[in-house]
Design a protein around this motif. Structure first.
Motif, mmCIF file in Angstrom:
data_model
loop_
_atom_site.group_PDB
_atom_site.id
_atom_site.type_symbol
_atom_site.label_atom_id
_atom_site.label_comp_id
_atom_site.label_asym_id
_atom_site.label_seq_id
_atom_site.Cartn_x
_atom_site.Cartn_y
_atom_site.Cartn_z
ATOM 1 N N GLY A 1 0.675 -1.097 0.211
ATOM 2 C CA GLY A 1 0.117 0.084 0.142
ATOM 3 C C GLY A 1 0.745 1.248 0.116
ATOM 4 N N ILE A 2 1.710 1.656 0.554
ATOM 5 C CA ILE A 2 2.741 2.593 0.720
ATOM 6 C C ILE A 2 4.184 2.525 0.626
ATOM 7 C CG2 ILE A 2 3.435 4.450 2.329
ATOM 8 C CD1 ILE A 2 0.865 3.641 4.297
ATOM 9 N N GLY A 3 4.600 3.576 -0.280
ATOM 10 C CA GLY A 3 5.697 3.668 -0.776
ATOM 11 C C GLY A 3 6.538 4.972 -0.514
ATOM 12 N N VAL A 4 7.889 4.910 -0.457
ATOM 13 C CA VAL A 4 8.459 6.395 -0.387
ATOM 14 C C VAL A 4 9.862 6.369 -1.509
ATOM 15 C CG1 VAL A 4 10.149 7.679 1.149
ATOM 16 C CG2 VAL A 4 8.279 6.338 2.250
ATOM 17 N N VAL A 5 9.563 7.399 -2.043
ATOM 18 C CA VAL A 5 10.578 7.794 -3.188
ATOM 19 C C VAL A 5 11.207 9.081 -3.191
ATOM 20 C CG1 VAL A 5 10.763 7.948 -5.826
ATOM 21 C CG2 VAL A 5 9.347 6.293 -4.809
ATOM 22 N N SER A 6 12.382 9.104 -3.422
ATOM 23 C CA SER A 6 13.068 10.662 -3.414
ATOM 24 C C SER A 6 13.223 10.758 -5.029
ATOM 25 C CB SER A 6 14.504 10.215 -2.876
ATOM 26 O OG SER A 6 15.240 11.437 -3.126
ATOM 27 N N LEU A 7 12.392 11.518 -5.524
ATOM 28 C CA LEU A 7 12.455 12.201 -6.880
ATOM 29 C C LEU A 7 13.815 12.678 -7.079
ATOM 30 C CD1 LEU A 7 8.750 13.087 -7.277
ATOM 31 C CD2 LEU A 7 9.849 10.886 -7.867
ATOM 32 N N PRO A 8 14.269 13.631 -6.491
ATOM 33 C CA PRO A 8 15.713 14.063 -6.968
ATOM 34 C C PRO A 8 16.726 13.076 -7.000
ATOM 35 C CG PRO A 8 14.690 15.291 -5.151
ATOM 36 C CD PRO A 8 13.795 14.317 -5.241
ATOM 37 N N ALA A 9 16.691 12.209 -6.057
ATOM 38 C CA ALA A 9 17.648 10.889 -6.215
ATOM 39 C C ALA A 9 17.543 10.087 -7.503
ATOM 40 C CB ALA A 9 17.499 10.091 -5.115
ATOM 41 N N VAL A 10 16.094 9.841 -7.884
ATOM 42 C CA VAL A 10 15.748 9.117 -9.080
ATOM 43 C C VAL A 10 16.525 10.013 -10.342
ATOM 44 C CG1 VAL A 10 14.194 8.446 -10.818
ATOM 45 C CG2 VAL A 10 13.753 8.027 -8.314
ATOM 46 N N VAL A 11 16.215 11.237 -10.294
ATOM 47 C CA VAL A 11 16.847 12.201 -11.440
ATOM 48 C C VAL A 11 18.476 12.138 -11.615
ATOM 49 C CG1 VAL A 11 16.996 14.298 -12.467
ATOM 50 C CG2 VAL A 11 14.640 13.353 -11.409
ATOM 51 N N ALA B 1 6.207 1.537 -11.448
ATOM 52 C CA ALA B 1 6.725 1.059 -10.285
ATOM 53 C C ALA B 1 5.586 0.824 -9.352
ATOM 54 C CB ALA B 1 7.900 2.127 -9.453
ATOM 55 N N ALA B 2 4.722 1.487 -9.056
ATOM 56 C CA ALA B 2 3.747 1.547 -7.940
ATOM 57 C C ALA B 2 2.688 0.344 -8.308
ATOM 58 C CB ALA B 2 2.748 2.775 -7.923
ATOM 59 N N LYS B 3 2.535 0.269 -9.836
ATOM 60 C CA LYS B 3 1.741 -1.017 -10.188
ATOM 61 C C LYS B 3 2.400 -2.164 -9.996
ATOM 62 C CE LYS B 3 -0.731 1.619 -13.817
ATOM 63 N NZ LYS B 3 -1.083 1.777 -15.170
ATOM 64 N N LYS B 4 3.657 -2.193 -10.255
ATOM 65 C CA LYS B 4 4.644 -3.457 -10.129
ATOM 66 C C LYS B 4 4.629 -3.749 -8.466
ATOM 67 C CE LYS B 4 7.267 -3.320 -14.273
ATOM 68 N NZ LYS B 4 8.739 -3.325 -15.016
ATOM 69 N N LYS B 5 4.640 -2.832 -7.671
ATOM 70 C CA LYS B 5 4.570 -3.067 -6.121
ATOM 71 C C LYS B 5 3.573 -3.246 -5.557
ATOM 72 C CE LYS B 5 8.567 -2.954 -4.574
ATOM 73 N NZ LYS B 5 9.309 -3.897 -4.139
ATOM 74 N N ASN B 6 2.604 -2.970 -6.104
ATOM 75 C CA ASN B 6 1.046 -2.950 -5.879
ATOM 76 C C ASN B 6 0.840 -1.723 -4.822
ATOM 77 O OD1 ASN B 6 -1.623 -3.823 -5.442
ATOM 78 N ND2 ASN B 6 -1.242 -5.284 -3.921
ATOM 79 N N VAL B 7 1.418 -0.726 -4.976
ATOM 80 C CA VAL B 7 1.261 0.273 -3.943
ATOM 81 C C VAL B 7 0.381 1.437 -4.363
ATOM 82 C CG1 VAL B 7 2.824 2.413 -3.211
ATOM 83 C CG2 VAL B 7 3.792 0.129 -3.244
ATOM 84 N N GLN B 8 -0.382 1.856 -3.462
ATOM 85 C CA GLN B 8 -1.475 3.019 -3.751
ATOM 86 C C GLN B 8 -1.068 3.998 -3.166
ATOM 87 O OE1 GLN B 8 -2.584 -0.174 -2.078
ATOM 88 N NE2 GLN B 8 -2.563 -1.048 -4.246
ATOM 89 N N LEU B 9 -0.159 4.259 -2.463
ATOM 90 C CA LEU B 9 0.394 5.600 -1.628
ATOM 91 C C LEU B 9 1.725 5.862 -1.970
ATOM 92 C CD1 LEU B 9 -0.337 8.556 -0.684
ATOM 93 C CD2 LEU B 9 -0.404 7.245 1.693
ATOM 94 N N ILE B 10 2.217 6.795 -2.601
ATOM 95 C CA ILE B 10 3.796 7.258 -2.633
ATOM 96 C C ILE B 10 4.097 8.433 -2.135
ATOM 97 C CG2 ILE B 10 5.800 7.269 -4.096
ATOM 98 C CD1 ILE B 10 4.678 5.055 -6.013
ATOM 99 N N LEU B 11 4.997 8.653 -1.123
ATOM 100 C CA LEU B 11 5.341 9.858 -0.426
ATOM 101 C C LEU B 11 6.837 10.186 -0.883
ATOM 102 C CD1 LEU B 11 3.992 9.005 2.938
ATOM 103 C CD2 LEU B 11 2.823 10.317 1.151
ATOM 104 N N ASP B 12 6.946 11.562 -0.926
ATOM 105 C CA ASP B 12 8.251 11.860 -1.293
ATOM 106 C C ASP B 12 8.989 12.468 0.064
ATOM 107 O OD1 ASP B 12 10.674 12.982 -2.193
ATOM 108 O OD2 ASP B 12 9.817 14.035 -3.762
ATOM 109 N N PRO B 13 10.065 12.079 0.560
ATOM 110 C CA PRO B 13 10.369 12.362 1.869
ATOM 111 C C PRO B 13 11.076 13.937 1.712
ATOM 112 C CG PRO B 13 11.809 10.788 1.133
ATOM 113 C CD PRO B 13 10.799 10.819 0.382
ATOM 114 N N THR B 14 11.544 14.350 0.412
ATOM 115 C CA THR B 14 12.064 15.553 0.438
ATOM 116 C C THR B 14 11.079 16.871 0.345
ATOM 117 O OG1 THR B 14 11.689 15.607 -2.322
ATOM 118 C CG2 THR B 14 13.650 14.776 -1.371
#
Length: 224
Positions: free
Chosen positions: A33-43, A145-158
């Protein structure tokens, strides 16, 4: 896409490039259900961004060399003026000529800075162009990525919304993997007349206010 762009601006890509992406433990497979992603780190860790950073000093070497040569010339021009100013000031702090000398030095510094910014403008446009191409794929990468991990909510700690998250929730690498598939590389040199997204938005707003059609600008390419 608005949330993603705000996140990138708030966090800063340069800082993210210095921070390795922590690998999630095996428990990440059972987190629901929940995931955390750092978008600046992805870029900053994407293949497209890193390859562009390696290519840019080569592609824009003439501009970099020209800017460095001009910077050295300006410094050489300023050095005797600054030396004379300091000497005259020590000899007589009340010398009325000091103000004119300081104004002349300041004028050379300001005009030199403007000239150097003009010389490196193609490099700044290249950086903005590459980043915009990556930004245009981020939404899809996050969704995949959310679909593959079956995640409905993604938060960005930044964004400051996450005070703590176990490493098992970290989906940064998952999003990075999807982004690298969507955009293996980015075009380094923007097309003629291209301006960054923010400038285009300002142009469109100004044109709308004046009841005119916004100037057309080539969009960022989807792939190289």
């Amino acid at each position: 896409m608005t949330i993603i762009r705000k996140s990138l601006l708030a966090a800063g890509i340069a800082f993210a490039a210095l921070s390795p992406i922590a690998a999630a433990p095996a428990a990440a497979q059972v987190v629901k259900g929940i995931g955390v992603v750092s978008l600046p780190a992805v870029v900053a860790n994407s293949n497209a961004y890193k390859v562009a950073e390696q290519q840019r000093p080569v592609t824009y070497k003439p501009q970099l060399d020209q800017a460095e040569a001009r910077r050295a010339a300006i410094a050489a021009q300023l050095q005797p003026l600054v030396t004379k100013f300091n000497t005259d000031r020590q000899a007589n702090p009340n010398n009325p000529a000091l103000q004119q000398q300081a104004a002349a030095i300041q004028q050379i510094q300001q005009s030199g800075q403007q000239e150097l910014q003009q010389l490196v403008q193609p490099i700044a446009l290249s950086q903005a162009y590459v980043t915009e191409q990556i930004e245009d794929k981020l939404d899809t990468a996050v969704q995949n990525a959310a679909k593959k991990k079956n995640v409905q909510l993604i938060l960005d700690p930044t964004q400051g919304a996450v005070l703590y998250a176990d490493a098992a929730y970290n989906m940064t690498q998952d999003v990075l993997n999807e982004l690298n598939v969507l955009l293996p590389s980015a075009q380094l040199v923007p097309p003629q007349g291209w301006v960054p997204r923010q400038v285009r938005a300002q142009q469109e707003a100004a044109a709308a206010a004046n009841g005119q059609a916004a100037p057309t600008t080539p969009p960022a390419a989807s792939s190289r």
